[in-house]
Every structure is written in structure tokens, then in C-alpha cells.
Design an enzyme around this catalytic site. Structure first.
Site, mmCIF file in Angstrom:
data_model
loop_
_atom_site.group_PDB
_atom_site.id
_atom_site.type_symbol
_atom_site.label_atom_id
_atom_site.label_comp_id
_atom_site.label_asym_id
_atom_site.label_seq_id
_atom_site.Cartn_x
_atom_site.Cartn_y
_atom_site.Cartn_z
ATOM 1 N N LYS A 57 0.990 -1.064 0.162
ATOM 2 C CA LYS A 57 0.072 0.037 -0.087
ATOM 3 C C LYS A 57 0.796 1.218 0.041
ATOM 4 O O LYS A 57 0.512 2.249 -0.691
ATOM 5 C CB LYS A 57 -0.820 0.063 1.134
ATOM 6 N N GLN A 101 -4.607 -1.652 9.613
ATOM 7 C CA GLN A 101 -4.383 -2.828 8.951
ATOM 8 C C GLN A 101 -4.844 -4.039 10.057
ATOM 9 O O GLN A 101 -4.516 -4.045 11.142
ATOM 10 C CB GLN A 101 -2.982 -3.073 8.837
ATOM 11 N N ASP A 124 -10.557 3.166 4.315
ATOM 12 C CA ASP A 124 -11.288 1.701 3.911
ATOM 13 C C ASP A 124 -12.730 1.535 3.728
ATOM 14 O O ASP A 124 -13.051 0.457 3.447
ATOM 15 C CB ASP A 124 -10.762 0.862 5.103
#
Ligand code: NAP
Length: 290
Positions: A57, A101, A124
Site C-alpha cells: 500500500k 491494518q 477503507d
């Protein structure tokens, strides 16, 4: 839809395409904003798979011109420390997106942490406010993996309207938002899960089949309608007899390839598109911020 061998949907190429368009968007916005977009990826502990995803990422951020404000915390970090960090990032004007994460070490409450992220910085798309916006069909940041699947369908001209779409898996990360996005795109949607009886009977009626389970080889050719579009969200690491490990999806690739019209490879399918959607969400937040 019918063919002898499925067309592979190239997630890598689509992701590159999205990244090129984001580079142009950033170049246009940056003179007004006076700074590049920023994404903060929070990682706790040293799970090697998570570390690889985070590196991926961050590399993608660098490629398009997004500044990374990555923070890596030791396993024993407390909930309070992480909440404070998220609050500080919520107020940091250089940061447009924040993501935690997953998975987190067991002493931490992931849902409580995700709820601390400001909905407009929720890169997200997992905050309840953004989930609620999706449920209501309102604009908002969408969860990256299901949004990536929708992007793929659109780019390959596979219109869900009027089709029967079957999602296998009902997680909050993939299955449930996928269900809602397909519904929004006018598909007739069925969602299957571990308590579904006769999964094969259901998947065989799918024009669009989206397994998101985490079980290698779950979907075999006899479970697929000839000519279906099969978008494999599953990502599983398996070890071959020679001791080498590799990534596979939930679909038995070779057998399903002979019967489906469209199929995503793993790796190189939904994974790269998911990362591109994360960058896209960050740039969308950047564009909207004063
Ligand atoms: N490509 C990407 O970027 C990406 C992103 C996210 C996830 N993934 C992958 O997608 C997969 C799913 O992830 P997740 O986070 O959604 O997993 P999850 O939270 O473990 O959910 C798995 C779902 O599969 C269902 N399930 C389990 N066994 C089943 C069976 N035999 N038949 C039908 N359904 C079954 C479960 O049902 P119950 O609810 O009844 O338990 C659950 O709803 C994983 O392989 C993950 O690595 C990939």
C-alpha cells in the site's frame, strides 16, 4: 454468456489505469491545496502477511504521489494509545485517509478503533457511517474490495442489471457490502455462507459468482453456470509438495476457467484493484477537504 475458455480479468492492468488517472487528478488539485494527499496506515505487531500488505500500500501511495504517514506499533500497544493516535490523525490537516491494518493482536478491539476514525477520513470505507451511507444508497467512502469488484465488472462491460449475482461469504469486510453494491447495481442478489445448505445448487444459478470465503478450491467447475463471470475474492497461501508456498483464491482455477466466460486470477485479480480503490478513496477525501 458462453465460451470455451474464460477471459481473464486483469486486475493489475486496471489498477495501473486507475493509478495513472489518480496521478493526473493529484497534479490538478495540488496547486490549490498546497500539499499532496496523505494516507496513514496503522499497523500493530509483526504479522508478516500484514507487513507485506502495508508495504504494498505504501509503495502504491508513493507511485501516485500520496504521502504515507505510516505508523508501526509494537504488539503490546494499548487500545488507548491507538485511539489517541487516531484522534491526532483525525485532526492532522496533512492526512486525508486513515486505515488500521487488520487483523490486530487479540487484546485490541478492532471495531472500537475503526469507529474512532473520522468518517470522512475512512479510507477503507468500514466506518458504520459509511456502511450506513451504502445501505441507504448515499454517496460516501465505499469499502475497497467490494468497490474494486464493481469497478472490474464495469470496466469489462459486465452489467449486473437483471443478472443473478451470488456472493459466497457474509463478512462486514467483503460479503455484506458486496451484496449491497450489487443490489445498487440492479442485480438480483443471493448471499451464501457457512450455514447455507447445498451451496452448489445456489452457485450454479449465478450469472455473476463472487466467492469471498478463504478456502482454496471451494468453487469447482460443477458449481459454476456455463458462461458465468467468476470474481474470486479469496486469498489463501498454500504450500506445495516441494515446500514452496503460493497464493490461490477460493476457485479451482483450471477447471473453472474451462466453463466460465470471465475469471479473475489470484494473484493479479481483485488484490491490486483493492489497493487502487484505497488510493482512490484517499484522493476523493483530499478533493473534498477545504
Ligand atoms: N483480494 C483482496 O484484496 C481481499 C480483501 C479482503 C479479503 N480477501 C480474502 O477474501 C476471503 C474472505 O475474507 P473475509 O475477511 O471476508 O473472511 P471472513 O471474515 O473469515 O469471512 C468468511 C465468510 O465465508 C463464509 N464461509 C466459511 N466457510 C464457508 C463455506 N464452506 N461455504 C460458504 N461460506 C463459507 C463464512 O460464513 P459465516 O459467516 O457463516 O461464518 C464467512 O461469512 C479471504 O480469503 C481473504 O483473504 C481478499
Amino acid at each position: 454468456m458462453s465460451s470455451a475458455i474464460a477471459q481473464l480479468l486483469d486486475g493489475k492492468a486496471l489498477s495501473q489505469h486507475i493509478q495513472t488517472s489518480l496521478i493526473h487528478q493529484i497534479q490538478q488539485l495540488e496547486p490549490q491545496k498546497g500539499r499532496p494527499p496523505g494516507l496513514a496506515v496503522l499497523m500493530v505487531g509483526d504479522n508478516p502477511a500484514s507487513a507485506a500488505y502495508v508495504r504494498n500500500k505504501e509503495r502504491a501511495c508513493t507511485n501516485v504521489g500520496i504521502t504515507s504517514f505510516g505508523k508501526h506499533f509494537p504488539t503490546e500497544t494499548t487500545q488507548a494509545e491507538l485511539e489517541q493516535t487516531i484522534q491526532a490523525l483525525n485532526h492532522d490537516d496533512r492526512v486525508d485517509g486513515i486505515l488500521v491494518q487488520l487483523p490486530l493482536p487479540p487484546h485490541l478491539n478492532a471495531v472500537a478503533l475503526l469507529n474512532q476514525i473520522h468518517p470522512d477520513k475512512d479510507a477503507d470505507g468500514l466506518h458504520p457511517v459509511n456502511m450506513g451511507r451504502l445501505l441507504r444508497g448515499e454517496p460516501g467512502l465505499r469499502s475497497c474490495t467490494p468497490a474494486g469488484v464493481m469497478w472490474m465488472l464495469q470496466e469489462y462491460g459486465i452489467d449486473p442489471k437483471g443478472k443473478h449475482a451470488v456472493v459466497v461469504g457474509r463478512s462486514i469486510l467483503v460479503g455484506k457490502p458486496q451484496f449491497l453494491m450489487l443490489l445498487e447495481a440492479n442485480a438480483t442478489v443471493t448471499i451464501a455462507h457457512s450455514q447455507t445448505t447445498d451451496l452448489a445448487a445456489i452457485t450454479r444459478t449465478a450469472d455473476i459468482l463472487i466467492p469471498a470465503v478463504g478456502r482454496p478450491g471451494l468453487i469447482t467447475a460443477d458449481m459454476v453456470k456455463p458462461g458465468a463471470a467468476v470474481i474470486d475474492v479469496g486469498m489463501n497461501r498454500v504450500t506445495d509438495s516441494d515446500g514452496k508456498s503460493r497464493l490461490v483464491g477460493d476457485v479451482d482455477f483450471e477447471s473453472v476457467r474451462a466453463i466460465a466466460a470471465y475469471l479473475t486470477p489470484v494473484p493479479g485479480g481483485v488484490g491490486p484493484i483493492t489497493v487502487a480503490m484505497l488510493l482512490k478513496n484517499t484522493v476523493e477525501s483530499y478533493g473534498k477537504r477545504l
